[in-house]
Motif scaffolding. Structure first.
Motif, PDB file in Angstrom:
ATOM      1  N   PRO A 165      -0.679   6.561   0.208  1.00 52.26           N
ATOM      2  CA  PRO A 165      -1.192   5.188   0.073  1.00 52.26           C
ATOM      3  C   PRO A 165      -1.776   4.948  -1.313  1.00 52.26           C
ATOM      4  O   PRO A 165      -2.255   5.884  -1.970  1.00 52.26           O
ATOM      5  N   ASP A 166      -1.717   3.716  -1.731  1.00 52.89           N
ATOM      6  CA  ASP A 166      -2.441   3.285  -2.938  1.00 52.89           C
ATOM      7  C   ASP A 166      -3.872   3.017  -2.500  1.00 52.89           C
ATOM      8  O   ASP A 166      -4.190   1.954  -1.960  1.00 52.89           O
TER       9      ASP A 166
ATOM     10  N   VAL B  36       0.820  -1.225   0.000  1.00 49.98           N
ATOM     11  CA  VAL B  36       0.000   0.000   0.000  1.00 49.98           C
ATOM     12  C   VAL B  36       0.848   1.268   0.000  1.00 49.98           C
ATOM     13  O   VAL B  36       0.560   2.219  -0.745  1.00 49.98           O
TER      14      VAL B  36
ATOM     15  N   GLU C  18      -5.591  -0.299  -1.057  1.00 47.45           N
ATOM     16  CA  GLU C  18      -5.910  -0.244   0.374  1.00 47.45           C
ATOM     17  C   GLU C  18      -7.331  -0.743   0.636  1.00 47.45           C
ATOM     18  O   GLU C  18      -7.571  -1.562   1.539  1.00 47.45           O
TER      19      GLU C  18
END
Length: 617
Positions: A107-108, A95, A112
């Motif tokens: 974050p991705d 993430v 996530e």
């Protein structure tokens, strides 16, 4: 009743003989398994029988479909229990994403959300087992027992019984560490806290990986104890596949940790640089809450593209940072690269890794080496079991070129329907797989008893009804004789019976040609005369049947007046004189042995009386 009618009555009495010449391969298999010939009684019309058959087919099919769907879902759920946590948890490690342009962490979000949802499903079985442990005192939860495999005959211990273990496995540690604490890391105290949280991630991962180890251990134990049955059912490969999948999952896990630790090493470099250099503000790592940072300074002090080990050595994490995968949202690209890294280094025991002087990096490399070595030893130990199980099957399949022509020849000689060879080969292969010590010299002896009996009836019933002493005999007598017939093979040039020796068996020739002749001695040299051929369908030793029917317990065996020698490879079915005598005694009324015995015993008593008392009158 004339003789022909009597023979016909004997042939058709008691039970109907199966016409093997008209049976297909499928019907041969049904006969061998004891399924052929089982029919419901009663007189029914064709339409009534067809209707009942269709109803039964629909009912059985629907039952099988429901059974298949139910147990497929259950076993899919159990597979998800085993490998779900191992596959889902590493997703959280992917993430975090580094933005090199403004030196921040983001974050991705898509990954996530996917990871959180999948983690909820992966935790479901731990919730169910905790619920079961708590509620089973008051209610009987049969559905949960079946779903979790708690009442199976062979239970797979995939769920630990310890409540502490289940609670530790279900704690949301990766969610808290990666999604909350990692973005707030900004000072040396936070770095020490991050190392502690990394240890918690590893500890929970061990707890969630333990059921996989238990399941693989149980499957391997079951495979060792039932290797022959699994090889026979061609399911032994499942054990090897499960162990191989475990190796693949371990590579997936190591690759994910490599990515996560690469992100941490980059962050650690930023924090160390900003702590020792002026003009660098690193109050927060989140990209949405950034302050002014000296990007040039961070690029100079934490070089990755190109790398400079003299300034900062990233060690084994340099490839991940230099390739740019820590800054991309292309998850398939990250997954494949990290998985390939984990697989290569796990297979090579981390021998190709050049680590830096960082202590935690050295610990990570050591753990890869030990994990690879243990997995290799574990797999190597079970490969031996797998190979032993399939060796016998492979040997049998390699013998196809030798055994199958014998089957084809047997089918031709026995007058069976063309095309049943593969069905007989299947039966022979099953028998050889059951007993490793059996030889494939005589195909008939490898067939099931359910098929041997009708084959003997097909081969010898008509011949027996024409033998002297067996005319008009009850079918039970003929069945008893056929039951005691034993297949024997003789190589070319083998002496089967010698002239002047007791005739202790009767031979029914089924394959090949034998020579029968009398020998004489002239001038010290042997010669032969009156040579006859005994071919397929002929019998030698017919007088033994007459001897068994008319002799008494005091009578000796008849003496053979000919030598019988195989002219080529010969297959015969033989019955011993003792067996014939036992059959005659079992059916005395059919052979009138009581009268014969009394007459013989009276004659012997009169002769002995004259001898002892000297009476010649």
């Amino acid at each position: 009743m004339n003789s022909a009618e009597s023979v016909q009555k004997n042939v058709s009495s008691n039970d109907e003989s199966t016409d093997l010449t008209s049976l297909s391969g499928k019907e041969i298999l049904e006969l061998a398994k004891g399924k052929r010939g089982k029919r419901d009684g009663g007189d029914r019309s064709k339409w009534s029988t067809l209707s009942v058959t269709i109803q039964r087919y629909i009912s059985s099919t629907w039952f099988e479909i429901r059974y298949l769907i139910r147990y497929t879902l259950i076993y899919l759920f159990r597979i998800a229990i085993i490998f779900g946590p191992m596959l889902v948890d590493p997703l959280f490690l992917y993430v975090p994403i580094i933005n090199e342009n403004i030196k921040c962490l983001k974050p991705d979000e898509k990954l996530e959300k996917i990871a959180i949802v999948l983690r909820l499903f992966a935790d479901l079985h731990y919730l169910l087992i905790i619920m079961y442990r708590v509620l089973r005192t008051w209610w009987k939860l049969s559905f949960l027992e079946g779903l979790l495999g708690l009442h199976d005959e062979i239970e797979m211990p995939i769920i630990p019984k310890s409540p502490i273990h289940n609670i530790l496995a279900i704690l949301p540690i990766p969610q808290i560490v990666i999604l909350i604490f990692l973005p707030t890391t900004r000072e040396s105290r936070s770095l020490n806290r991050m190392k502690f949280l990394n240890s918690l991630i590893l500890l929970q991962y061990v707890a969630r990986a333990y059921p996989v180890y238990r399941a693989c251990k149980e499957v391997n134990r079951y495979a060792r104890e039932n290797s022959k049955e699994l090889a026979k059912e061609k399911t032994i490969w499942i054990t090897g596949a499960l162990n191989f999948i475990m190796y693949i999952v371990a590579s997936h896990v190591l690759g994910a940790f490599w990515y996560f630790f690469s992100v941490q090493r980059k962050i650690n470099c930023w924090i160390s640089t900003c702590r020792s250099e002026n003009g660098c503000e690193l109050n927060h790592l989140q990209c949405h809450n950034t302050t002014f940072r000296n990007v040039t300074l961070l690029d100079d002090m934490c070089p990755t593209n190109p790398p400079n080990a003299m300034v900062h050595d990233f060690g084994i994490f340099g490839d991940a940072l230099q390739s740019g995968i820590v800054g991309t949202t292309d998850f398939p690209q990250k997954l494949l690269m990290c998985f390939s890294w984990g697989l290569r280094n796990l297979s090579s025991f981390a021998s190709n890794l050049n680590s830096s002087t960082n202590a935690w990096e050295s610990v990570f490399v050591i753990s890869i080496s030990i994990s690879g070595l243990l997995l290799f030893m574990y797999l190597l130990g079970h490969v031996q079991t797998f190979m032993q199980a399939i060796t016998r099957t492979s040997q049998i399949l390699q013998g196809w070129g030798v055994i199958f022509p014998r089957i084809e020849f047997m089918v031709s000689e026995y007058g069976l329907k063309k095309g049943v060879e593969f069905a007989i080969w299947k039966l022979v292969r099953e028998k050889l797989e059951e007993d490793e010590g059996l030889a494939a010299e005589n195909i008939f002896s490898l067939l099931p008893q359910e098929l041997q009996s009708p084959l003997k009836c097909h081969l010898f019933l008509a011949t027996l009804t024409k033998l002297e002493g067996l005319e008009n005999k009850d079918r039970r007598v003929l069945d008893a004789i056929m039951e005691d017939l034993e297949p024997v093979s003789y190589a070319d040039g083998t002496y089967i019976i010698r002239e002047g020796e007791p005739l202790d068996r009767m031979l029914f020739i089924t394959q090949g040609i034998a020579l029968a002749y009398k020998t004489g001695t002239t001038g010290g040299e042997s010669g032969s005369s009156s040579t006859t051929h005994i071919a397929k369908g002929e019998v030698y030793g017919k007088e033994l049947m007459v001897w068994a029917a008319k002799s008494t317990p005091f009578s000796g065996l008849p003496i053979s007046d000919q030598t019988v020698k195989s002219h080529e490879k010969v297959e015969v079915f033989a019955i011993r004189a003792a067996r014939l005598k036992r059959i005659v005694s079992k059916f005395p009324t059919d052979f009138n042995t009581e009268v014969i015995t009394m007459v013989e015993m009276t004659s012997n008593w009169i002769f002995n009386s004259k001898y002892y008392y000297g009476g010649n009158n």
